[in-house]
Design a protein around this motif. Structure first.
Motif, short mmCIF file in Angstrom:
data_model
loop_
_atom_site.label_atom_id
_atom_site.label_comp_id
_atom_site.label_asym_id
_atom_site.label_seq_id
_atom_site.Cartn_x
_atom_site.Cartn_y
_atom_site.Cartn_z
N ILE A 139 -3.06 8.31 84.72
CA ILE A 139 -3.19 9.32 83.92
C ILE A 139 -2.19 9.39 82.90
N LEU A 140 -0.91 9.58 83.25
CA LEU A 140 0.45 9.78 82.65
C LEU A 140 0.76 8.50 81.59
N VAL A 141 0.14 7.51 82.07
CA VAL A 141 0.59 6.26 81.37
C VAL A 141 -0.19 6.09 79.71
N GLN A 142 -0.88 7.16 79.82
CA GLN A 142 -1.56 7.18 78.46
C GLN A 142 -0.66 8.14 77.25
N GLY A 166 9.04 9.17 74.03
CA GLY A 166 9.92 8.45 72.96
C GLY A 166 9.22 7.16 72.64
N ASN A 167 10.07 6.24 72.16
CA ASN A 167 9.44 5.04 71.67
C ASN A 167 9.17 3.83 72.64
N TRP A 168 9.88 3.77 73.84
CA TRP A 168 9.74 2.61 74.52
C TRP A 168 8.96 2.92 75.95
N LEU A 169 8.88 4.21 76.22
CA LEU A 169 8.30 4.71 77.67
C LEU A 169 7.14 5.60 77.63
N THR A 170 6.44 5.82 78.70
CA THR A 170 5.17 6.66 78.71
C THR A 170 5.63 7.60 79.73
N TRP A 171 5.10 8.60 79.92
CA TRP A 171 5.33 9.60 81.29
C TRP A 171 5.08 9.04 82.53
N GLY A 172 4.16 8.07 82.65
CA GLY A 172 3.78 7.33 83.87
C GLY A 172 4.98 6.60 84.39
N PRO A 199 7.43 4.95 89.77
CA PRO A 199 8.57 4.55 90.79
C PRO A 199 8.49 5.29 92.23
N LEU A 200 7.82 6.42 92.37
CA LEU A 200 8.00 7.17 93.56
C LEU A 200 7.13 6.52 94.62
N ALA A 201 6.38 5.57 94.18
CA ALA A 201 5.65 4.80 95.12
C ALA A 201 6.46 3.95 96.06
#
Length: 209
Positions: free
Chosen positions: A21-24, A28-34, A39-41
């Motif tokens: 969901i958060l990858v949507q 900033g310019n280079w990342l998504t919230w996902g 990485p918690l996986a």
């Protein structure tokens, strides 16, 4: 499946769903919230490996993979501004990267489990996260793999720009991959704290019981 493994499976499922969901949403310019939840996986996988062994850890990985496939199938049916939220290439990249990296994490952790407490989780996560990033971004966006889904235009990811806005000129997807990898590495270091605390608490509770 032992009932004691259910918390790990649920935690992995929540992380996978949240990340999809958060990858949507951009950060900033280079990342998504996902990038900050996925990485918690590795933390969940390493905790399961330390507390229950590689077998249960692999069960959690496969559960996360199934949840990820389901999320991808749902994403292909949701239309965004430029088409489906999840394309075939992204779904393939996500599944291959997750399964390969997580199983590699399990194998490396198990091989190093007898060393100093932090070596196994740190080494397995660093290697797993690097493989995960390399596989996902190259499969999803590399121009050399356009044949995987010719109708999916990913030319935007090949735009040549300075890396992270500062370095040598590279395709945009390389900057996205580097930024994602840097977050994974930072969180791998931070995750050592909850890893240690949870393991000590679990062992303390086991000793009391």
């Amino acid at each position: 499946m032992d009932r004691s493994h259910i918390p790990g499976i649920l935690a992995m499922a929540i992380i996978v769903v949240a990340s999809n969901i958060l990858v949507q949403f951009l950060f900033g310019n280079w990342l998504t919230w996902g990038a900050f939840t996925y990485p918690l996986a590795f933390l969940v996988t390493d905790l399961m490996n330390r507390l229950y062994g590689p077998g249960p850890a692999r069960q959690v990985v496969f559960a996360g993979f199934v949840v990820g496939v389901f999320c991808s199938l749902v994403g292909t049916q949701i239309m965004g501004e430029f088409g489906p939220l999840v394309t075939f290439r992204i779904a393939m990249a996500s599944g291959i990267a997750f399964l390969t990296a997580q199983l590699l994490d399990v194998a490396i952790f198990d091989r190093m489990r007898e060393g100093t407490w932090w070596r196994a989780p740190l080494a397995s996560t660093l290697i797993g996260a690097t493989v995960d990033t390399a596989l996902f971004f190259s499969i999803a966006f590399s121009a050399s793999l356009t044949f995987l889904e010719p109708e999916n235009d990913v030319s935007w990811a090949g735009e040549i720009l300075p890396m992270l806005g500062l370095g040598p000129e590279v395709p945009l997807w390389v900057s996205l991959a580097v930024a994602d990898w840097m977050v994974k590495i930072a969180l791998a270091l931070i995750a050592l704290v909850p890893f240690r605390l949870i393991v000590l608490r679990f062992r303390g509770n086991a000793a009391v019981s």
